[in-house]
Design a protein around this motif. Structure first.
Motif, PDB file in Angstrom:
ATOM      1  N   ALA A  36      37.059 -16.517  28.988  1.00 22.63           N
ATOM      2  CA  ALA A  36      36.828 -17.643  28.085  1.00 22.63           C
ATOM      3  C   ALA A  36      35.483 -18.099  28.251  1.00 22.63           C
ATOM      4  O   ALA A  36      34.969 -18.167  29.410  1.00 22.63           O
ATOM      5  N   ILE A  37      34.713 -18.604  27.139  1.00 22.02           N
ATOM      6  CA  ILE A  37      33.433 -19.117  27.488  1.00 22.02           C
ATOM      7  C   ILE A  37      33.271 -20.516  26.781  1.00 22.02           C
ATOM      8  O   ILE A  37      33.616 -20.741  25.735  1.00 22.02           O
ATOM      9  N   ASP A  38      32.717 -21.407  27.383  1.00 19.80           N
ATOM     10  CA  ASP A  38      32.510 -22.631  26.998  1.00 19.80           C
ATOM     11  C   ASP A  38      31.195 -23.262  27.347  1.00 19.80           C
ATOM     12  O   ASP A  38      30.795 -22.748  28.384  1.00 19.80           O
ATOM     13  N   GLY A  39      30.786 -24.278  26.615  1.00 22.27           N
ATOM     14  CA  GLY A  39      29.297 -24.973  27.007  1.00 22.27           C
ATOM     15  C   GLY A  39      28.648 -25.270  25.603  1.00 22.27           C
ATOM     16  O   GLY A  39      29.169 -25.369  24.495  1.00 22.27           O
ATOM     17  N   ASN A  40      27.225 -25.054  25.915  1.00 25.37           N
ATOM     18  CA  ASN A  40      26.362 -25.349  24.675  1.00 25.37           C
ATOM     19  C   ASN A  40      25.080 -24.250  24.874  1.00 25.37           C
ATOM     20  O   ASN A  40      24.828 -24.038  26.081  1.00 25.37           O
ATOM     21  N   ALA A  41      24.862 -23.892  23.521  1.00 28.48           N
ATOM     22  CA  ALA A  41      23.722 -23.031  23.547  1.00 28.48           C
ATOM     23  C   ALA A  41      22.744 -23.800  22.491  1.00 28.48           C
ATOM     24  O   ALA A  41      23.185 -24.114  21.569  1.00 28.48           O
ATOM     25  N   THR A  42      21.384 -23.852  23.028  1.00 26.81           N
ATOM     26  CA  THR A  42      20.386 -24.558  22.224  1.00 26.81           C
ATOM     27  C   THR A  42      19.330 -23.751  22.099  1.00 26.81           C
ATOM     28  O   THR A  42      18.928 -23.237  22.825  1.00 26.81           O
ATOM     29  N   ILE A  43      18.562 -23.459  20.693  1.00 23.29           N
ATOM     30  CA  ILE A  43      17.455 -22.974  20.341  1.00 23.29           C
ATOM     31  C   ILE A  43      16.584 -23.737  19.598  1.00 23.29           C
ATOM     32  O   ILE A  43      16.942 -24.385  18.660  1.00 23.29           O
ATOM     33  N   GLY A  44      15.455 -24.193  19.898  1.00 27.15           N
ATOM     34  CA  GLY A  44      14.562 -25.187  19.496  1.00 27.15           C
ATOM     35  C   GLY A  44      15.404 -26.416  19.302  1.00 27.15           C
ATOM     36  O   GLY A  44      15.684 -27.035  20.205  1.00 27.15           O
ATOM     37  N   ASN A  45      15.492 -27.008  18.177  1.00 27.25           N
ATOM     38  CA  ASN A  45      16.233 -28.350  17.797  1.00 27.25           C
ATOM     39  C   ASN A  45      17.803 -28.196  17.511  1.00 27.25           C
ATOM     40  O   ASN A  45      18.480 -28.997  17.053  1.00 27.25           O
ATOM     41  N   LEU A  46      18.032 -27.020  17.554  1.00 23.86           N
ATOM     42  CA  LEU A  46      19.441 -26.596  17.070  1.00 23.86           C
ATOM     43  C   LEU A  46      20.422 -26.229  18.465  1.00 23.86           C
ATOM     44  O   LEU A  46      20.107 -25.503  18.950  1.00 23.86           O
ATOM     45  N   THR A  47      21.468 -27.211  18.517  1.00 20.47           N
ATOM     46  CA  THR A  47      22.503 -26.852  19.504  1.00 20.47           C
ATOM     47  C   THR A  47      23.955 -26.618  18.880  1.00 20.47           C
ATOM     48  O   THR A  47      24.353 -27.269  17.861  1.00 20.47           O
ATOM     49  N   GLY A  96      36.902 -27.406   6.310  1.00 15.32           N
ATOM     50  CA  GLY A  96      35.751 -26.585   5.820  1.00 15.32           C
ATOM     51  C   GLY A  96      34.514 -27.233   5.655  1.00 15.32           C
ATOM     52  O   GLY A  96      33.569 -26.542   4.884  1.00 15.32           O
ATOM     53  N   LEU A  97      34.219 -28.465   6.321  1.00 14.40           N
ATOM     54  CA  LEU A  97      32.916 -29.022   5.729  1.00 14.40           C
ATOM     55  C   LEU A  97      31.887 -28.519   6.900  1.00 14.40           C
ATOM     56  O   LEU A  97      30.635 -28.566   6.289  1.00 14.40           O
ATOM     57  N   ALA A  98      32.064 -27.940   7.887  1.00 14.98           N
ATOM     58  CA  ALA A  98      31.158 -27.539   8.860  1.00 14.98           C
ATOM     59  C   ALA A  98      31.462 -26.178   9.283  1.00 14.98           C
ATOM     60  O   ALA A  98      32.685 -26.162   9.653  1.00 14.98           O
ATOM     61  N   GLY A  99      30.704 -25.358   9.726  1.00 15.16           N
ATOM     62  CA  GLY A  99      30.861 -24.087  10.561  1.00 15.16           C
ATOM     63  C   GLY A  99      29.958 -23.859  11.445  1.00 15.16           C
ATOM     64  O   GLY A  99      28.901 -24.133  11.356  1.00 15.16           O
ATOM     65  N   ALA A 100      30.116 -22.824  12.196  1.00 16.92           N
ATOM     66  CA  ALA A 100      29.057 -22.336  13.455  1.00 16.92           C
ATOM     67  C   ALA A 100      29.449 -20.996  13.714  1.00 16.92           C
ATOM     68  O   ALA A 100      30.485 -20.585  13.745  1.00 16.92           O
ATOM     69  N   SER A 101      28.382 -20.470  14.166  1.00 20.27           N
ATOM     70  CA  SER A 101      28.571 -19.099  14.606  1.00 20.27           C
ATOM     71  C   SER A 101      27.581 -18.893  15.578  1.00 20.27           C
ATOM     72  O   SER A 101      26.461 -19.466  15.769  1.00 20.27           O
ATOM     73  N   VAL A 102      27.933 -17.838  16.538  1.00 25.82           N
ATOM     74  CA  VAL A 102      27.154 -17.468  17.723  1.00 25.82           C
ATOM     75  C   VAL A 102      27.347 -15.892  17.880  1.00 25.82           C
ATOM     76  O   VAL A 102      28.397 -15.418  18.081  1.00 25.82           O
ATOM     77  N   LYS A 137      23.925 -20.360  14.293  1.00 22.90           N
ATOM     78  CA  LYS A 137      23.862 -20.751  13.110  1.00 22.90           C
ATOM     79  C   LYS A 137      24.822 -21.878  12.838  1.00 22.90           C
ATOM     80  O   LYS A 137      26.010 -21.981  13.449  1.00 22.90           O
ATOM     81  N   LEU A 138      24.504 -22.830  12.101  1.00 27.01           N
ATOM     82  CA  LEU A 138      25.171 -24.080  11.927  1.00 27.01           C
ATOM     83  C   LEU A 138      25.191 -24.598  10.382  1.00 27.01           C
ATOM     84  O   LEU A 138      24.108 -24.619   9.835  1.00 27.01           O
ATOM     85  N   GLY A 139      26.459 -24.814   9.762  1.00 28.42           N
ATOM     86  CA  GLY A 139      26.439 -25.246   8.620  1.00 28.42           C
ATOM     87  C   GLY A 139      27.276 -26.602   8.131  1.00 28.42           C
ATOM     88  O   GLY A 139      28.223 -26.523   8.842  1.00 28.42           O
ATOM     89  N   ILE A 140      26.757 -27.336   7.411  1.00 29.54           N
ATOM     90  CA  ILE A 140      27.346 -28.489   7.019  1.00 29.54           C
ATOM     91  C   ILE A 140      27.092 -28.687   5.704  1.00 29.54           C
ATOM     92  O   ILE A 140      26.102 -28.765   4.995  1.00 29.54           O
ATOM     93  N   LEU A 141      28.402 -28.825   5.003  1.00 29.07           N
ATOM     94  CA  LEU A 141      28.599 -28.831   3.392  1.00 29.07           C
ATOM     95  C   LEU A 141      27.639 -27.717   3.037  1.00 29.07           C
ATOM     96  O   LEU A 141      27.742 -26.619   3.151  1.00 29.07           O
ATOM     97  N   GLN A 142      26.622 -27.881   2.234  1.00 26.47           N
ATOM     98  CA  GLN A 142      25.986 -26.824   1.550  1.00 26.47           C
ATOM     99  C   GLN A 142      24.591 -26.348   2.269  1.00 26.47           C
ATOM    100  O   GLN A 142      23.793 -25.606   1.847  1.00 26.47           O
ATOM    101  N   GLN A 143      24.562 -27.089   3.284  1.00 23.79           N
ATOM    102  CA  GLN A 143      23.185 -26.859   3.991  1.00 23.79           C
ATOM    103  C   GLN A 143      23.294 -26.176   5.622  1.00 23.79           C
ATOM    104  O   GLN A 143      24.424 -26.177   5.804  1.00 23.79           O
ATOM    105  N   SER A 144      22.278 -25.079   5.628  1.00 20.89           N
ATOM    106  CA  SER A 144      22.717 -24.296   7.044  1.00 20.89           C
ATOM    107  C   SER A 144      21.558 -24.024   7.790  1.00 20.89           C
ATOM    108  O   SER A 144      20.203 -24.052   7.146  1.00 20.89           O
ATOM    109  N   ARG A 145      21.514 -23.938   8.904  1.00 17.94           N
ATOM    110  CA  ARG A 145      20.390 -23.776   9.858  1.00 17.94           C
ATOM    111  C   ARG A 145      20.697 -22.767  10.739  1.00 17.94           C
ATOM    112  O   ARG A 145      21.720 -22.428  11.031  1.00 17.94           O
ATOM    113  N   SER A 146      19.722 -21.965  11.136  1.00 21.17           N
ATOM    114  CA  SER A 146      19.627 -20.906  12.198  1.00 21.17           C
ATOM    115  C   SER A 146      18.543 -20.752  13.096  1.00 21.17           C
ATOM    116  O   SER A 146      17.577 -21.142  12.628  1.00 21.17           O
TER     117      SER A 146
END
Length: 243
Positions: A36-47, A96-102, A137-146
């Motif tokens: 099991a893996i838990d915590g936070n991963a940050t690259i630039g200003n994306l966490t 379904g308003l937000a999604g994340a992937s690692v 990758k992080l998505g909120i509504l129609q916007q996504s950041r990676s």
């Protein structure tokens, strides 16, 4: 280059020690682990928060390999432990308003020198090499950041290992704990491994246990900033072959 340096740090003392008098025993370990893996991963200003249960981990695991090799006598031990995991994890937000992937490729190589304090207790010094390649990758509504990044570092660690036989003598229990980092590589790293082992014959045995590995690493600044504050833990099982 760092991996090669650690391999030399483990192999060179072992080669020297084998020239000294005393019975040396070699053991290879092959094992699997459900982590099991838990915590936070940050690259630039994306966490991106990471929360992968053991059942999720088997779904997320694309490839994994784990093995260890140990040389020991009544005074010294030398051990190398290699783990590799390729993980792809997806999570949906509420409604379904937000999604994340690692996506993470992680290689960990731990080289350890042990000195026996008494029959059951060893003092340990380790160098642990971490190599991570990740994509967030992080998505909120129609916007996504990676964002994606690569990180590698070496942590010195100190620890203790306690091993005690029980039952008919074919069984043993072991508990290992290490702490390190000290700002050399990561801010801090800690490792705990506990296991029950049965030695069926002189050459063959098997074991079950539980392992925890945690690290808090950060480096860079601005868009090149990376931080991985992650804890991996879970049950493990494997076989050991001595020769």
């Amino acid at each position: 280059a760092m991996a090669a340096a650690i391999a030399l740090a483990v192999a060179a003392p072992a080669a020297h020690a084998q020239q000294q008098p005393g019975p040396w025993k070699q053991t290879a370990f092959l094992y699997g682990m459900g982590a099991a893996i838990d915590g936070n991963a940050t690259i630039g200003n994306l966490t991106v928060p990471v929360d992968v249960s053991i059942s999720d981990m088997f779904d997320a695991l694309k490839m994994g390999a784990m093995a260890a090799y140990r040389v020991e006598n009544e005074e010294w031990s030398f051990e190398g432990d290699l783990t590799y995991m390729n993980l792809g994890w997806r999570a949906s937000g509420s409604r379904g308003l937000a999604g994340a992937s690692v996506d993470v490729d992680q290689l960990t190589l731990m080289g350890t020198v042990g000195r026996r304090i008494n029959r059951n207790l060893e003092a340990l010094f380790s160098l642990t090499y971490f190599d991570l390649s990740s994509e967030l990758k992080l998505g909120i509504l129609q916007q996504s950041r990676s964002a994606s990044g690569d990180a590698s570092w070496v942590d010195p660690m100190v620890g203790l290992q306690y091993v005690v036989p029980f039952g008919t003598g074919k069984w043993s229990y072991s508990l290992r704990a290490d702490y390190g980092g000290f700002g050399v590589g990561s801010n801090q790293t800690w490792h705990v491994l506990t296991a029950f082992r049965r030695q069926n014959t002189e050459r063959f045995g098997w074991f079950v246990g539980y392992r925890v590995l945690s690290y808090d690493y950060e480096d860079g600044s601005g868009s090149g900033f990376q931080r991985y504050d992650l804890t991996q833990q879970g049950p493990m099982a494997g076989i050991n072959i001595s020769f």
